[in-house]
Structure formats: C-alpha cells, structure tokens
Design an enzyme around this catalytic site. Sequence first.
Site, PDB file in Angstrom:
ATOM      1  N   CYS A  78       0.834  -1.212   0.000  1.00  0.00           N
ATOM      2  CA  CYS A  78       0.000   0.000   0.000  1.00  0.00           C
ATOM      3  C   CYS A  78       0.866   1.259   0.000  1.00  0.00           C
ATOM      4  CB  CYS A  78      -0.908  -0.044   1.224  1.00  0.00           C
ATOM      5  SG  CYS A  78      -1.763   1.483   1.595  1.00  0.00           S
ATOM      6  N   CYS A  90       0.038   3.778   2.772  1.00  0.00           N
ATOM      7  CA  CYS A  90       0.514   3.250   4.056  1.00  0.00           C
ATOM      8  C   CYS A  90       1.985   3.585   4.256  1.00  0.00           C
ATOM      9  CB  CYS A  90       0.325   1.736   4.118  1.00  0.00           C
ATOM     10  SG  CYS A  90      -1.384   1.174   3.993  1.00  0.00           S
TER      11      CYS A  90
END
Length: 116
Positions: A40, A43
């Site tokens: 991600c 993230c």
Amino acid sequence: MFRLNKLIKSFGSIQNFTNWEQDVLKASKPVIVDFYATWCGPCKRLTPLLEQKVKDHPNVTLIKIDIDQHEQLANLNNIEVVPTVFLFQNGKKVNNFTGMLPPDQLNKFFDQIPKQ
C-alpha cells in the site's frame, strides 16, 4: 483472543505485540493501531508521519498490524481500506481515520490525545 508475533514500536522501546486484548484493550495508556499492507503506497507514506507525531506524544504506543499477515484481526475490526488508524483510550476506540490525512487533520487527530 488473538496471539500475534509482530514487533511494534512504542517510542522509546520496542516490545513484542502478542495479545490484542492485553496490548490494546487493557493498555494503561493511549494506543494508536495502524492497519496497513506492505503493498500500500499511502501506508508507506503515512508511517513516518505517524512515527513523528507519536514522538511528540511519548505516552502513546503505536502498533502497526499488517492486514495480510493478520487477516482474522483485520476482519474482527472491519478493516476494508488501508491505511486505517484507530485511537484507543481506556480500552475503547475513540477515533479513527482511513487513508492519508492532510497535515492539519492529522494534527487534530493527535491533539485529542492527552500528553501525560
């Protein structure tokens, strides 16, 4: 009860996160739980921001949980989007956000945490 073998950063020390109930729900200080995935992009960008903000709040524990390694725990917490960040105080979820927040909103999220 979930037993996890995940290193977490509690700024000032590293501890082994092994028990959701003990380390999050029964924690004596505020806990920020960051559900993330290694693939991600947001993230990866959020992690250093969270770590910096937690350094300003030494009484807060930051726990990072990889949803791909801990699917059952992610499902228990209804994680559908990453990153998803929860703030727990006295064993209760008091706030959360998903995705990347603009700096002013991230500051507001942290401003609600007592610095003691």
